[in-house]
Design a protein around this motif. Structure first.
Motif, short mmCIF file in Angstrom:
data_model
loop_
_atom_site.label_atom_id
_atom_site.label_comp_id
_atom_site.label_asym_id
_atom_site.label_seq_id
_atom_site.Cartn_x
_atom_site.Cartn_y
_atom_site.Cartn_z
N LEU A 1 -7.79 13.07 -6.65
CA LEU A 1 -7.30 13.26 -5.29
C LEU A 1 -8.42 13.03 -4.27
O LEU A 1 -8.20 12.42 -3.22
CB LEU A 1 -6.71 14.66 -5.13
N ILE A 2 -9.62 13.51 -4.59
CA ILE A 2 -10.75 13.30 -3.67
C ILE A 2 -11.08 11.81 -3.58
O ILE A 2 -11.32 11.27 -2.49
CB ILE A 2 -11.97 14.12 -4.15
N PHE B 1 -11.51 6.88 -0.69
CA PHE B 1 -11.57 5.42 -0.84
C PHE B 1 -10.27 4.70 -0.49
O PHE B 1 -10.25 3.48 -0.41
CB PHE B 1 -11.97 5.06 -2.27
N TYR B 2 -9.16 5.44 -0.31
CA TYR B 2 -7.89 4.80 0.01
C TYR B 2 -7.27 5.34 1.30
O TYR B 2 -7.00 4.59 2.23
CB TYR B 2 -6.90 4.96 -1.15
N ALA B 3 -7.04 6.65 1.34
CA ALA B 3 -6.34 7.22 2.49
C ALA B 3 -7.16 7.10 3.78
O ALA B 3 -6.65 6.62 4.81
CB ALA B 3 -5.99 8.69 2.22
N TYR B 4 -8.43 7.50 3.73
CA TYR B 4 -9.26 7.44 4.94
C TYR B 4 -9.47 6.01 5.42
O TYR B 4 -9.30 5.73 6.62
CB TYR B 4 -10.60 8.13 4.68
N PRO B 5 -9.82 5.04 4.55
CA PRO B 5 -9.94 3.65 5.05
C PRO B 5 -8.63 3.09 5.60
O PRO B 5 -8.65 2.31 6.55
CB PRO B 5 -10.38 2.87 3.80
N THR B 6 -7.50 3.51 5.01
CA THR B 6 -6.21 3.03 5.53
C THR B 6 -5.96 3.54 6.95
O THR B 6 -5.59 2.77 7.85
CB THR B 6 -5.07 3.47 4.60
N ILE B 7 -6.18 4.82 7.15
CA ILE B 7 -5.99 5.41 8.48
C ILE B 7 -6.97 4.79 9.48
O ILE B 7 -6.60 4.46 10.62
CB ILE B 7 -6.16 6.93 8.41
N ARG B 8 -8.20 4.61 9.05
CA ARG B 8 -9.20 4.03 9.95
C ARG B 8 -8.86 2.57 10.26
O ARG B 8 -9.05 2.10 11.40
CB ARG B 8 -10.58 4.11 9.29
#
Length: 318
Positions: free
Chosen positions: A46-47, A52-59
């Motif tokens: 989950l971390i 590596f996926y959720a944060y770059p997508t939102i950004r």
């Protein structure tokens, strides 16, 4: 001597209304709660997903709404990047080139993989053969691109030496606008067909053998058994292979960057390479993010349609 009988009366406690009183149940065994252990084991994944996926997508979505250029702070511009994208002829050309590559690559790769998997399933199940099929897939894509760039060279390439010896002349496979994209598609077909064949072969092993034996007793040939037994029962695995191949084909970049660099005359400028050029050559990071968001939406839509048409969640073996 006479037999003596004794009447045994069961005394059941009764309540005030004369009804039997149910004894109070004892303490139930406490169920073990494994949720903390489950979350503990899931936490690394989950971390990693969040970082590596959720944060770059939102950004990336945020940058798609700005004019970010890597050299100055981003300024919010709303949907200007998406409006520019609609009228961008280079974007639509890159999408068309990518679609051509996707169709060529998936069709050739799937047909060859089905053929190889069927031959392994019906003729031989050699472990050595399966290991050899994985060798091209294990080679890095950059190495594959360099290898085939040398082999397809118009002057020194091994392939052109063979065609010239056969009287067919030489061809600039990676320098001709009409040959460049088919050549790139066949390069990646060579690299991934073995891996795809092993996935399909694993699915064929799940088909009960008695179905083939019954069909053979009824006089069915290999082609009829393949079309009436193997393909219908292979549908869930085939759907998985097609979805993975679709997503991977849209993400083609390294082979293009090594061999043709988008040329000649933009004939191999796929959507990923166009995003790279906009972001790191022209420094239009906001616009490149908008193109990436649109590409993600296209992939999600195509995947949903593909899963729906192939009924991937249903299996005839159930």
């Amino acid at each position: 001597m006479g037999a003596k009988t004794a009447d045994v009366q069961l005394r059941v406690p009764v309540g005030e209304a004369g009804r039997p009183v149910t004894p109070a149940p004892g303490p139930r065994p406490r169920r073990r709660d494994d949720r903390r252990a489950a979350w503990l084991f899931l936490s690394p994944a989950l971390i990693g997903f969040a970082v590596f996926y959720a944060y770059p997508t939102i950004r990336g979505i945020y940058y798609s709404l700005t004019d970010y250029n890597l050299l100055s702070p981003p300024n919010f511009v709303g949907g200007d990047n998406y409006s520019q994208l609609i009228g961008d002829d280079e974007f639509w050309n890159a999408l068309k080139v990518t679609g051509y590559y996707v169709v060529t690559n998936i069709v050739s790769q799937t047909v060859l993989a089905l053929l190889l998997a069927t031959l392994m399933h019906r003729l031989t199940r050699s472990v050595a053969l399966r290991a050899l099929l994985l060798v091209p897939w294990l080679v890095p894509n950059v190495t594959v691109g360099l290898l085939w760039m040398w082999m397809l060279d118009a002057n020194l390439g091994f392939v052109n030496h063979i065609t010239d010896a056969l009287g067919l002349g030489t061809t600039g496979f990676l320098t001709s606008p009409s040959w460049a994209m088919p050549s790139v598609a066949l390069i990646n077909t060579w690299a991934y067909t073995g891996y795809t064949a092993l996935l399909l072969y694993a699915g064929m092993l799940q088909v009960p053998q008695y179905l083939y034996e019954s069909a053979a007793l009824d006089g069915a040939g290999e082609l009829r058994m393949f079309t009436r037994i193997t393909l219908p029962l292979l549908r869930p695995i085939l759907a998985l292979v097609l979805v993975v191949s679709l997503i991977g084909s849209f993400q083609i970049f390294d082979t293009i960057a090594v061999t043709t660099k988008g040329g000649p005359v933009s004939s191999t400028r796929v959507i990923y390479y166009y995003i790279y050029e906009q972001a790191f050559t022209s420094f239009h990071m906001g616009y490149a993010s908008a193109v990436a968001v649109v590409l993600a939406l296209i992939l999600g839509l195509l995947t949903a349609v593909q899963m729906r048409l192939l009924r991937a969640s249903r299996s005839d073996l159930a």
